[in-house]
Scaffold this motif. Structure first.
Motif, short mmCIF file in Angstrom:
data_model
loop_
_atom_site.label_atom_id
_atom_site.label_comp_id
_atom_site.label_asym_id
_atom_site.label_seq_id
_atom_site.Cartn_x
_atom_site.Cartn_y
_atom_site.Cartn_z
N HIS A 300 -41.23 13.10 -26.81
CA HIS A 300 -41.29 11.67 -26.59
C HIS A 300 -42.29 11.35 -25.48
O HIS A 300 -42.54 12.17 -24.58
N LEU A 359 -36.24 7.22 -25.73
CA LEU A 359 -37.64 6.83 -25.65
C LEU A 359 -38.02 6.27 -24.28
O LEU A 359 -39.21 6.20 -23.96
N CYS A 390 -44.69 8.76 -29.04
CA CYS A 390 -44.93 7.32 -29.06
C CYS A 390 -45.76 6.90 -27.85
O CYS A 390 -45.62 7.45 -26.76
N GLN A 421 -45.33 2.86 -31.12
CA GLN A 421 -44.13 3.58 -31.52
C GLN A 421 -44.18 3.84 -33.02
O GLN A 421 -44.61 2.98 -33.79
#
Length: 776
Positions: A300, A359, A390, A421
């Protein structure tokens, strides 16, 4: 969808029709005494390139302007087409800045981009008409977006031209046709370049350029370092909620298996950083290790404050800051690395949104600034970096928050990343096609990125996510795959025809002999038919091996199935498997683990072979031996010849660097124990366990991991006093128990559940059709 006829055609004096014939140009004398010629002397016409080369340079950012009731960013750009003199024009952002985001409350955390077909077409028209590209009618088009940020200050309000969705120009269906009624078929490849101030550490850009152009030998390897970081935090049902670990590892393993099976050079070598911590990454990037061609970060990413508020690490539950605490507004890009497995990690609450928390700010992951990772890669002369995180190429804020800018400023030559994202399927489809193009077909980095976006467009993604993967390059751009690039032409057709004739001819000959024997019954055929059978089987097996090497490469391994792709990779890696890897490598467990599951023991026993193949291909161990515990039930079956026949072996072609290099798996311990455990007499069990102990002691304990699987629970396993044998306790019971609670994968949909037989009419028809196409 074709481009509407209502789009106005743009013609300028500089952008002329490149397909029209041009009159010969008289040659003028030069200063070094070269001959002169006038218009009466014919000269050799200049060869027209079959490729449209378009270069767009950002000259100046003009700031936001109020246009049509909205504030839109504006730049001055210089456009060069096929080496013509550049044309300067003003470029206005087709969207207002707030249109790039679904949530306008938080500029950093929104990062959501949803585009339907109408918005994509509107955006394309806005860029295409302003750039004046109507004259570019050739079938092949290369577009380069360049920006010089060497004079840009981090405190300025500069908006990068890379904030535009340039990848929308690769939609060939929107381009005008050369002739009325012609279907627009164009091969468009777009790349972004940055001219930055390179950080001067141990490596320089010139050394990296030499690295990317080093010659390749016949035994060359394409080395990939894969960093997988997942959260080991569970939900209220005690299931892992993060994305599966096979998101990128699955396609890479499939390619590695294909290169090994087909004898393709270079072979793909994969090393996986386990369990995805920064400390483990340092082990693979330490001085003296072999360099890697690509480092892929499967984790992430986020953009947050430079100095986040201190959070306590109490079972993964972050401490909420006090209301009066002040936080800095300066932002920075982070990659979210994993933390070591903690069995006391707190679970997500019932009302929590796990993916959203992972995230952004969940403390079960470790935030590391991107510049720290870039420094590590620069010291190892890494030239290519890929990310499916992302916001890894997020350009709607400051250019310095773009991770691609950070990597390029530290000497990385090529970077592929995600601008917003993304969905899980977006990364899987894109990087499957990307790595197949880069490794199997030897394409250049920017061409492989274009192939990945083309695969997303072919997948009919409804959210326009084919625009999110981007590829950035250091200016000036260099290429790296020229020396092993494979020709797209088909393989030797004569050899393919000969192999197919030999293959099916042997079968037909055997069938003819059998029919002749049944009809005429000559005596000599009874002796010839067994020999012919052996020869036919041998010819079938040998020709299959060579056909695998000579058959042309398939375009992609995925199939479009509605809105989601269907993969046939054969590798499914869950987060639970990452936990097993981490616990095996833990020094506290001494390299021995007992994995038990009372509910899914059969699934656990079946998956150990896939795990062994995965661990060998990804450098976790060099060799794996799998033996069933029932082998040691009797003296005869535990002898070497019988035990050797019932042992499954997996071997690696290369030698790893980190951790122990062997793995011994003894599976189905629950099937072994009840055969010998009586009410009071445990002598048979003790003898059988001693046979197992002697086998385990034959392996080097300091260089071998031990993994035992079964269905008995933790309390039963650690009760070693019932054996009353120190040797058994020190060798077998020393394995630390671990509860494997992964839910089995859901069954495939009905449309994909039933697989056609290898000899079904549909499969045979497809194979004969492919054979005919290969020959013709």
């Amino acid at each position: 969808m074709n481009r509407p006829e209502s789009y106005p055609a743009v013609t300028t004096p500089l952008l002329i029709d490149l397909t029209a014939p041009t009159a010969p140009t008289p040659t003028i004398g030069t200063a070094n005494g070269s001959p002169r010629s006038d218009g009466n002397i014919s000269s050799t016409p200049k060869q027209v390139s079959p490729v449209d080369k378009i270069a767009i340079h950002n000259k100046e950012y003009l700031g936001p302007h109020f246009i049509n009731g909205q504030n839109r960013r504006k730049w001055t750009v210089a456009i060069t087409v096929n080496g013509q003199p550049e044309r300067t024009t003003e470029l206005v952002d087709p969207f207002a800045e707030e249109e790039y985001h679904k949530d306008n409350n938080n500029r950093v955390q929104r990062g959501n981009l949803e585009l339907n077909q109408d918005r994509i077409e509107k955006y394309f028209k806005g860029l295409f008409d302003q750039l004046g590209l109507g004259c570019c009618r050739k079938k092949d088009c290369r577009i380069s977006i360049h920006e010089d940020v060497t004079q840009v200050s981090e405190t300025s309000d500069f908006a990068s031209i890379h904030s535009l969705l340039w990848e929308i120009l690769e939609h060939s269906n929107f381009w005008p046709c050369s002739e009325p009624g012609e279907r627009p078929v164009k091969r468009i490849r777009l790349s972004r370049t940055l001219n930055v101030l390179t950080k001067d550490l141990t490596a320089t850009s010139s050394s990296i350029d030499r690295r990317t152009t080093c010659p390749t030998t016949t035994s060359a390897e394409f080395r990939v370092l894969l960093v997988i970081a997942r959260s080991f935090k569970k939900n209220i049902d005690q299931r892992y909620v993060d994305y599966p670990a096979s998101l990128i590892q699955g396609p890479l393993l499939n390619i590695a298996r294909r290169t090994k099976k087909r004898g393709i050079t270079p072979k793909l070598h994969i090393d996986v950083v386990r369990p995805g911590t920064v400390e483990e990454l340092d082990e693979y990037l330490r001085p003296g290790c072999k360099p890697y061609d690509i480092v892929h970060f499967d984790l992430h990413g986020k953009i947050g404050p430079v100095k986040p508020v201190t959070k306590s690490w109490v079972g993964g539950r972050s401490k909420t800051p006090a209301p009066d605490e002040k936080t800095t507004q300066e932002l920075q890009s982070y990659l979210r690395f994993a933390r070591p497995y903690d069995r006391n990690l707190a679970s997500f609450g019932r009302r929590d949104n796990p993916i959203k928390m992972l995230l952004h700010d969940d403390a079960s992951l470790h935030d590391v600034p991107v510049k720290e990772i870039a420094e590590k890669l620069q010291r190892c002369n890494i030239s290519k970096v890929t990310l499916n995180a992302c916001l890894s190429s997020y350009a709607q804020s400051q250019i310095f928050l773009n991770m691609c800018h950070t990597f390029i400023s530290y000497g990385i030559a090529h970077v592929s990343a995600m601008s917003f994202q993304i969905l899980e399927s977006t990364a899987e489809v894109y990087y499957t096609a990307f790595y197949e193009s880069l490794i199997l077909r030897g394409e250049e980095f920017h061409v492989a990125a274009a192939c990945g976006r083309k695969a997303l467009r072919a997948n009919n993604n409804p959210y326009g996510h084919a625009l999110l993967p981007t590829n950035y390059h250091q200016y000036p751009r260099t290429f790296s795959n020229e020396l092993w690039r494979r020709s797209p032409e088909r393989s030797n057709q004569l050899a393919l025809l000969a192999l197919h004739c030999a293959r099916y001819g042997a079968i037909f000959l055997l069938l003819a002999l059998c029919l002749t024997y049944l009809w005429l019954k000559p005596l000599y055929l009874s002796m010839i038919i067994p020999v012919a059978s052996v020869l036919a089987i041998g010819a079938w097996v040998l020709t299959e091996h060579w056909l695998m090497r000579l058959m042309p490469m398939a375009e992609h391994t995925y199939e479009s199935c509605g809105e989601k792709p269907s993969y046939q990779t054969g590798f499914k890696i869950d987060i639970e498997h990452l936990v097993i890897e981490d616990r095996l490598k833990s020094e506290d467990n001494q390299g021995a683990l007992y994995v038990w599951s009372s509910q899914y023991s059969k699934e656990l026993s079946d998956c150990v072979h896939d795990l062994a193949n995965t661990w060998v291909l990804t450098g976790f161990v060099d060799k794996v031996d799998i033996v069933s515990a029932s082998v040691f039930s009797w003296t005869l079956t535990s002898l070497f010849p019988f035990r050797w026949l019932r042992t499954h072996r997996y071997r690696s072609d290369s030698v790893g660097m980190v951790g122990r290099r062997q793995l011994l798996i003894i599976k189905d311990f629950d099937h072994f124990y009840p055969k010998h455990a009586k009410e009071e007499d445990l002598e048979d069990l003790r003898v059988a366990l001693h046979r197992m102990v002697s086998f385990i002691e034959g392996y080097d304990r300091d260089d071998t991991y031990l993994l035992i699987t079964g269905s008995y629970d933790e309390e039963w396993w650690i009760d070693g006093n019932r054996y009353n044998d120190e040797r058994i306790v020190n060798t077998i019971v020393r394995a630390v128990p671990h509860n494997h609670n992964t839910t089995p994968s859901p069954p495939p949909p009905p449309s994909l559940r039933k697989q056609d037989s290898r000899w079904s009419l549909r499969v045979m028809k497809r194979r004969w059709s492919k054979l005919w196409n290969d020959i013709v």
